[in-house]
Every structure is written in structure tokens, then in C-alpha cells.
Design a protein around this motif. Sequence first.
Motif, PDB file in Angstrom:
ATOM      1  N   SER A  67      51.006  -1.695  15.508  1.00 43.86           N
ATOM      2  CA  SER A  67      50.449  -1.638  14.160  1.00 43.86           C
ATOM      3  C   SER A  67      48.953  -1.894  14.215  1.00 43.86           C
ATOM      4  O   SER A  67      48.498  -2.752  14.966  1.00 43.86           O
ATOM      5  N   SER A  68      48.203  -1.147  13.423  1.00 42.42           N
ATOM      6  CA  SER A  68      46.754  -1.387  13.355  1.00 42.42           C
ATOM      7  C   SER A  68      46.449  -2.607  12.498  1.00 42.42           C
ATOM      8  O   SER A  68      45.382  -3.191  12.590  1.00 42.42           O
ATOM      9  N   GLU A  69      47.402  -3.003  11.639  1.00 47.99           N
ATOM     10  CA  GLU A  69      47.240  -4.204  10.818  1.00 47.99           C
ATOM     11  C   GLU A  69      47.779  -5.412  11.580  1.00 47.99           C
ATOM     12  O   GLU A  69      48.870  -5.370  12.127  1.00 47.99           O
ATOM     13  N   LYS A  70      47.005  -6.484  11.600  1.00 42.20           N
ATOM     14  CA  LYS A  70      47.443  -7.699  12.279  1.00 42.20           C
ATOM     15  C   LYS A  70      48.455  -8.430  11.411  1.00 42.20           C
ATOM     16  O   LYS A  70      48.091  -9.104  10.462  1.00 42.20           O
ATOM     17  N   SER A  71      49.715  -8.246  11.732  1.00 47.13           N
ATOM     18  CA  SER A  71      50.766  -8.953  11.012  1.00 47.13           C
ATOM     19  C   SER A  71      51.752  -9.516  12.021  1.00 47.13           C
ATOM     20  O   SER A  71      51.791  -9.101  13.177  1.00 47.13           O
ATOM     21  N   SER A  72      52.522 -10.461  11.576  1.00 50.70           N
ATOM     22  CA  SER A  72      53.465 -11.140  12.446  1.00 50.70           C
ATOM     23  C   SER A  72      54.461 -10.151  13.050  1.00 50.70           C
ATOM     24  O   SER A  72      54.879  -9.187  12.414  1.00 50.70           O
ATOM     25  N   CYS A  73      54.814 -10.401  14.285  1.00 45.91           N
ATOM     26  CA  CYS A  73      55.825  -9.605  15.009  1.00 45.91           C
ATOM     27  C   CYS A  73      55.404  -8.157  15.209  1.00 45.91           C
ATOM     28  O   CYS A  73      56.240  -7.244  15.176  1.00 45.91           O
ATOM     29  N   THR A  74      54.107  -7.916  15.394  1.00 42.67           N
ATOM     30  CA  THR A  74      53.608  -6.584  15.721  1.00 42.67           C
ATOM     31  C   THR A  74      52.645  -6.700  16.888  1.00 42.67           C
ATOM     32  O   THR A  74      52.220  -7.808  17.256  1.00 42.67           O
ATOM     33  N   VAL A  75      52.316  -5.551  17.475  1.00 45.70           N
ATOM     34  CA  VAL A  75      51.349  -5.512  18.566  1.00 45.70           C
ATOM     35  C   VAL A  75      50.282  -4.479  18.242  1.00 45.70           C
ATOM     36  O   VAL A  75      50.489  -3.586  17.419  1.00 45.70           O
ATOM     37  N   SER A  76      49.142  -4.580  18.921  1.00 48.80           N
ATOM     38  CA  SER A  76      48.064  -3.601  18.762  1.00 48.80           C
ATOM     39  C   SER A  76      48.449  -2.311  19.483  1.00 48.80           C
ATOM     40  O   SER A  76      49.455  -2.265  20.192  1.00 48.80           O
ATOM     41  N   LYS A  77      47.610  -1.272  19.370  1.00 52.62           N
ATOM     42  CA  LYS A  77      47.910  -0.027  20.079  1.00 52.62           C
ATOM     43  C   LYS A  77      47.779  -0.212  21.594  1.00 52.62           C
ATOM     44  O   LYS A  77      48.260   0.609  22.350  1.00 52.62           O
ATOM     45  N   GLN A  78      47.169  -1.312  22.023  1.00 48.02           N
ATOM     46  CA  GLN A  78      47.127  -1.657  23.443  1.00 48.02           C
ATOM     47  C   GLN A  78      48.288  -2.584  23.807  1.00 48.02           C
ATOM     48  O   GLN A  78      48.313  -3.168  24.879  1.00 48.02           O
ATOM     49  N   CYS A  79      49.230  -2.745  22.879  1.00 50.26           N
ATOM     50  CA  CYS A  79      50.452  -3.546  23.065  1.00 50.26           C
ATOM     51  C   CYS A  79      50.189  -5.040  23.203  1.00 50.26           C
ATOM     52  O   CYS A  79      51.012  -5.785  23.727  1.00 50.26           O
ATOM     53  N   ALA A 109      54.942   4.845  31.978  1.00 50.18           N
ATOM     54  CA  ALA A 109      53.655   5.456  31.620  1.00 50.18           C
ATOM     55  C   ALA A 109      52.915   4.600  30.613  1.00 50.18           C
ATOM     56  O   ALA A 109      51.694   4.426  30.701  1.00 50.18           O
ATOM     57  N   ASN A 110      53.637   4.040  29.647  1.00 49.87           N
ATOM     58  CA  ASN A 110      52.993   3.173  28.665  1.00 49.87           C
ATOM     59  C   ASN A 110      52.454   1.912  29.332  1.00 49.87           C
ATOM     60  O   ASN A 110      51.352   1.467  29.027  1.00 49.87           O
ATOM     61  N   ALA A 111      53.200   1.348  30.247  1.00 48.37           N
ATOM     62  CA  ALA A 111      52.748   0.136  30.946  1.00 48.37           C
ATOM     63  C   ALA A 111      51.478   0.431  31.746  1.00 48.37           C
ATOM     64  O   ALA A 111      50.532  -0.376  31.760  1.00 48.37           O
ATOM     65  N   VAL A 112      51.426   1.589  32.404  1.00 45.45           N
ATOM     66  CA  VAL A 112      50.228   1.973  33.145  1.00 45.45           C
ATOM     67  C   VAL A 112      49.060   2.178  32.179  1.00 45.45           C
ATOM     68  O   VAL A 112      47.939   1.732  32.441  1.00 45.45           O
ATOM     69  N   ARG A 113      49.301   2.825  31.048  1.00 43.97           N
ATOM     70  CA  ARG A 113      48.259   3.045  30.037  1.00 43.97           C
ATOM     71  C   ARG A 113      47.692   1.719  29.568  1.00 43.97           C
ATOM     72  O   ARG A 113      46.468   1.534  29.514  1.00 43.97           O
ATOM     73  N   VAL A 114      48.570   0.776  29.264  1.00 44.71           N
ATOM     74  CA  VAL A 114      48.115  -0.542  28.803  1.00 44.71           C
ATOM     75  C   VAL A 114      47.315  -1.244  29.898  1.00 44.71           C
ATOM     76  O   VAL A 114      46.246  -1.802  29.636  1.00 44.71           O
ATOM     77  N   ALA A 115      47.813  -1.212  31.115  1.00 50.22           N
ATOM     78  CA  ALA A 115      47.109  -1.879  32.217  1.00 50.22           C
ATOM     79  C   ALA A 115      45.722  -1.283  32.426  1.00 50.22           C
ATOM     80  O   ALA A 115      44.754  -2.017  32.646  1.00 50.22           O
ATOM     81  N   GLU A 116      45.626   0.046  32.343  1.00 48.34           N
ATOM     82  CA  GLU A 116      44.342   0.692  32.562  1.00 48.34           C
ATOM     83  C   GLU A 116      43.351   0.453  31.424  1.00 48.34           C
ATOM     84  O   GLU A 116      42.150   0.348  31.657  1.00 48.34           O
ATOM     85  N   THR A 117      43.827   0.353  30.186  1.00 43.19           N
ATOM     86  CA  THR A 117      42.916   0.179  29.065  1.00 43.19           C
ATOM     87  C   THR A 117      42.627  -1.280  28.750  1.00 43.19           C
ATOM     88  O   THR A 117      41.543  -1.615  28.280  1.00 43.19           O
ATOM     89  N   ALA A 118      43.577  -2.161  28.989  1.00 45.38           N
ATOM     90  CA  ALA A 118      43.410  -3.565  28.601  1.00 45.38           C
ATOM     91  C   ALA A 118      42.820  -4.439  29.705  1.00 45.38           C
ATOM     92  O   ALA A 118      42.287  -5.503  29.427  1.00 45.38           O
ATOM     93  N   PHE A 119      42.940  -3.996  30.910  1.00 42.65           N
ATOM     94  CA  PHE A 119      42.464  -4.846  32.022  1.00 42.65           C
ATOM     95  C   PHE A 119      41.424  -4.123  32.819  1.00 42.65           C
ATOM     96  O   PHE A 119      41.319  -3.861  33.858  1.00 42.65           O
TER      97      PHE A 119
END
Length: 119
Positions: A67-79, A109-119
Motif C-alpha cells: 500500500s502507498s498509504e502508511k497504515s497498519s498491517c501493510t507494506v510499502s511497494k518495496q515490501c 523474483a519479488n524477493a530479488v527485486r526487493v533486495a536489489e532496490t532496498a539494499f
Amino acid sequence: VEPTGTNGHTRLVIHYRPAAAQVEQIKTAMKLMKKVLWRLGCIVPPGMVHVRPMGASAHYSGTLPMSSEKSSCTVSKQCESHDFENLYIVDGATFPFLPAKNLTFTLMANAVRVAETAF
């Protein structure tokens, strides 16, 4: 990884085989679980246990949606969790729905995407 032709593209090929001892390990684990359940006062009726074949397991999705909105029990587009700083959720929980077939590579693939963009 193997080449797909002369254009320089490659494809990932995976051949999965369970370990030779896996069948016996499952039988041993099932016996142990039946004993544990019996001690807890539970009954496992004969014929009611089913070991699902490889690739036929249940996966849940949408429990911690992106979710782009910061609310409880959600994650950003970077997970990244909106509840806990520096906690990344990279499994099916972040997807609003899952594909009907083999989702392992989608999750990888999503885990690799997150690792590459977040770290």
C-alpha cells in the motif's frame, strides 16, 4: 542458466528432486505428530492424514498487502513493513492475489527485486 539462442538471452532451468530420505523423514515426522496429538487428547482418525504432493501446498496472500498509504498491517511497494522499521516481508502475504500455478518463481523474483532496490 542456459542460453536460449544466439541473441545472448538465457533461461533458468531447475530440476527439483526430493532427497532420497525424504519419504522416510515424512513417515517419522507423522508418527511423532500423532503421538504429540494423542498426548494432547486429540485423535487422528485412520485414513484422515494426507501428505500433499510436491508443489501442491497452500499459500496465503493479501494478509499484509502492499500500500502507498502508511497504515497498519501493510507494506510499502518495496515490501517494507509500515508497522516495523527495517522489516521486509517478501512472501505471498504482500500480494493481493496469487497465480493459480507455481508461484515459487514469482515469490523468488519479488524477493530479488526487493533486495536489489532496498539494499
